[in-house]
Design a protein around this motif. Sequence first.
Motif, PDB file in Angstrom:
ATOM      1  N   LYS A  66       8.817 -20.553  43.672  1.00  0.00           N
ATOM      2  CA  LYS A  66      10.025 -21.349  43.454  1.00  0.00           C
ATOM      3  C   LYS A  66      10.105 -21.877  42.025  1.00  0.00           C
ATOM      4  N   VAL A  67      11.127 -21.458  41.337  1.00  0.00           N
ATOM      5  CA  VAL A  67      11.461 -22.037  40.037  1.00  0.00           C
ATOM      6  C   VAL A  67      12.936 -22.451  40.003  1.00  0.00           C
ATOM      7  N   HIS A  68      13.600 -22.392  41.156  1.00  0.00           N
ATOM      8  CA  HIS A  68      14.989 -22.797  41.316  1.00  0.00           C
ATOM      9  C   HIS A  68      15.097 -23.620  42.602  1.00  0.00           C
ATOM     10  N   GLN A  69      16.330 -23.836  43.055  1.00  0.00           N
ATOM     11  CA  GLN A  69      16.583 -24.667  44.228  1.00  0.00           C
ATOM     12  C   GLN A  69      17.091 -23.846  45.412  1.00  0.00           C
ATOM     13  N   GLY A  70      16.634 -24.228  46.601  1.00  0.00           N
ATOM     14  CA  GLY A  70      17.159 -23.722  47.857  1.00  0.00           C
ATOM     15  C   GLY A  70      17.903 -24.819  48.594  1.00  0.00           C
ATOM     16  N   LEU A  71      18.188 -24.580  49.853  1.00  0.00           N
ATOM     17  CA  LEU A  71      19.010 -25.497  50.649  1.00  0.00           C
ATOM     18  C   LEU A  71      18.513 -26.938  50.634  1.00  0.00           C
ATOM     19  N   PRO A  72      17.249 -27.227  50.973  1.00  0.00           N
ATOM     20  CA  PRO A  72      16.846 -28.637  51.015  1.00  0.00           C
ATOM     21  C   PRO A  72      16.907 -29.311  49.648  1.00  0.00           C
ATOM     22  N   ASP A 114      27.936 -18.081  48.932  1.00  0.00           N
ATOM     23  CA  ASP A 114      28.894 -18.351  50.006  1.00  0.00           C
ATOM     24  C   ASP A 114      28.201 -18.927  51.237  1.00  0.00           C
ATOM     25  N   GLY A 115      27.045 -18.356  51.564  1.00  0.00           N
ATOM     26  CA  GLY A 115      26.308 -18.840  52.729  1.00  0.00           C
ATOM     27  C   GLY A 115      25.869 -20.279  52.564  1.00  0.00           C
ATOM     28  N   LEU A 116      25.411 -20.634  51.372  1.00  0.00           N
ATOM     29  CA  LEU A 116      24.985 -22.005  51.125  1.00  0.00           C
ATOM     30  C   LEU A 116      26.177 -22.952  51.144  1.00  0.00           C
ATOM     31  N   ALA A 117      27.291 -22.556  50.523  1.00  0.00           N
ATOM     32  CA  ALA A 117      28.480 -23.405  50.511  1.00  0.00           C
ATOM     33  C   ALA A 117      28.957 -23.689  51.937  1.00  0.00           C
ATOM     34  N   LEU A 118      28.963 -22.653  52.785  1.00  0.00           N
ATOM     35  CA  LEU A 118      29.377 -22.834  54.175  1.00  0.00           C
ATOM     36  C   LEU A 118      28.438 -23.790  54.910  1.00  0.00           C
ATOM     37  N   ARG A 119      27.146 -23.621  54.687  1.00  0.00           N
ATOM     38  CA  ARG A 119      26.166 -24.486  55.354  1.00  0.00           C
ATOM     39  C   ARG A 119      26.353 -25.943  54.925  1.00  0.00           C
ATOM     40  N   LEU A 120      26.541 -26.175  53.649  1.00  0.00           N
ATOM     41  CA  LEU A 120      26.723 -27.542  53.169  1.00  0.00           C
ATOM     42  C   LEU A 120      28.014 -28.154  53.709  1.00  0.00           C
ATOM     43  N   GLU A 121      29.066 -27.353  53.776  1.00  0.00           N
ATOM     44  CA  GLU A 121      30.316 -27.855  54.341  1.00  0.00           C
ATOM     45  C   GLU A 121      30.151 -28.199  55.813  1.00  0.00           C
ATOM     46  N   GLN A 122      29.377 -27.408  56.554  1.00  0.00           N
ATOM     47  CA  GLN A 122      29.117 -27.702  57.963  1.00  0.00           C
ATOM     48  C   GLN A 122      28.330 -29.002  58.122  1.00  0.00           C
ATOM     49  N   GLU A 123      27.556 -29.345  57.112  1.00  0.00           N
ATOM     50  CA  GLU A 123      26.789 -30.586  57.151  1.00  0.00           C
ATOM     51  C   GLU A 123      27.601 -31.787  56.674  1.00  0.00           C
ATOM     52  N   GLY A 124      28.845 -31.555  56.260  1.00  0.00           N
ATOM     53  CA  GLY A 124      29.709 -32.668  55.891  1.00  0.00           C
ATOM     54  C   GLY A 124      29.963 -32.848  54.406  1.00  0.00           C
ATOM     55  N   PHE A 125      29.359 -32.014  53.568  1.00  0.00           N
ATOM     56  CA  PHE A 125      29.628 -32.102  52.138  1.00  0.00           C
ATOM     57  C   PHE A 125      31.005 -31.497  51.851  1.00  0.00           C
ATOM     58  N   GLN A 126      31.744 -32.153  50.970  1.00  0.00           N
ATOM     59  CA  GLN A 126      33.104 -31.711  50.667  1.00  0.00           C
ATOM     60  C   GLN A 126      33.200 -31.227  49.222  1.00  0.00           C
ATOM     61  N   GLN A 127      34.204 -30.393  48.968  1.00  0.00           N
ATOM     62  CA  GLN A 127      34.485 -29.866  47.643  1.00  0.00           C
ATOM     63  C   GLN A 127      33.262 -29.172  47.040  1.00  0.00           C
ATOM     64  N   VAL A 128      32.682 -28.281  47.829  1.00  0.00           N
ATOM     65  CA  VAL A 128      31.578 -27.440  47.361  1.00  0.00           C
ATOM     66  C   VAL A 128      32.147 -26.060  47.067  1.00  0.00           C
TER      67      VAL A 128
END
Length: 444
Positions: free
Chosen positions: A387-393, A418-432
Amino acid sequence: MMELTILGGPGEHGRSSYLLRRDDQYILLDCGMDIQPEYDGERARLGPIMPGLQAVFLSHAHEDHSSGLQILQHYGYQGEIWTTRATVRQLPVCLKKMEYERYALTEAGSVHAQAEVTSRDELQFRYLEDMAPPGEWISIRPELEICWGRAGHLPGSIWITLNWYGKKIFYTGDYSAESRLLQADRPLHHSRIVSRAHPLPGQIPDLDLAIVDAAYGVDTDRQGNKLAQLGRYMKETLLHSGTVLLPVPVYGRGQELMLWAYEQFPKVPILVEQELLDALKLFASDEQWLQPDGVGRIERLLQSTRLHSMTDDSSREALIQAHSSALIFTDDGMMQSSKAQQHYMRVAARQDNRVIFTGDLAQGSFGRTLMMDMEHRGCQILHVRYKVHQGLPDVRQMLLDLKSPRTLLVHAPVPRTDGLALRLEQEGFQQVHSLLAEEQLVFG
């Protein structure tokens, strides 16, 4: 209102560059651009705006963030390039393939001094660490304030927050909080800073836009899990008296992995290309970017009798003949070079040997071809991402720390983003946002 034009970064794991515009004024965040002779898109786009380009910020030295320096050079850019001393020292290494020696780089004095540019081939670098420590806001122009912090990706790598004409923009560069060697400063919304007794983090106000490294998409693994898996594969190989070949970039995760492997396998010979060792010495010269024990750990490795430098074909052959079971580090993460491919040929014939890739493999690269070859015979070909970048958590925590600003996810192919944006939106984050190069985003 302010406008962001994406020159590269979203929808791809490669060139990263973002152009901010307010009326006829511009700011450039990184300049990793396509500079092939047959492609003049960036030249055509940047040429007309050069008189209005107020500042350039360079997050780190990797080619996919810095290759466009020569485009700035081509147009005689006379403004400042804001970065760090470590980054400027690394540019000759990271841009070696681009004939960096052609660059004439000048270092200006005080930030408030008038720039003295006598040639269109000169670029001026200003050093953020000379102006303020991580986490402090400083004014570099009447209308522009910045705050920066260590990004944990390379020595000298930084994240940046801008306050430009009252609009606040956060840019991670390439960010990782999980390095075992490098330090990272956690960017925090000012409301989340509860005590000055702790190390000073970035004091971030309400943001108009965050440009966030999300290279690993929905991957939830932590660094410890990655290293445990990598360690198992290496241990299995060494127990069978095999050799592990690790292709790594010349500057970056390779130095961290060499150090980790040296400490994990205390009796195993480590064969390393001299270019990687030269870069490791650069790491050691930048102590303020390392964990408190970083320099000592590096010095112990460099002084070890188990460490062997490979400088040419004859030394490679001699060392590999002398050590039938070893860890070999070669300086090409995708194995595109003839040197790396020759290493592969040496280990390929024996089934007890393994080649382990630890980063992304571009379509069409030699490494990607090996990984996809279902009929491959000989040594095992494996992939364990370091890991030298960021994942979901990591992205989730960063957005929470910044109080969920409007966010552009970058540095990954479209399906992953796209998959990450969808997951974050499902968790309640907006304007991703998951966008593409050439697209624009109006905000503020």
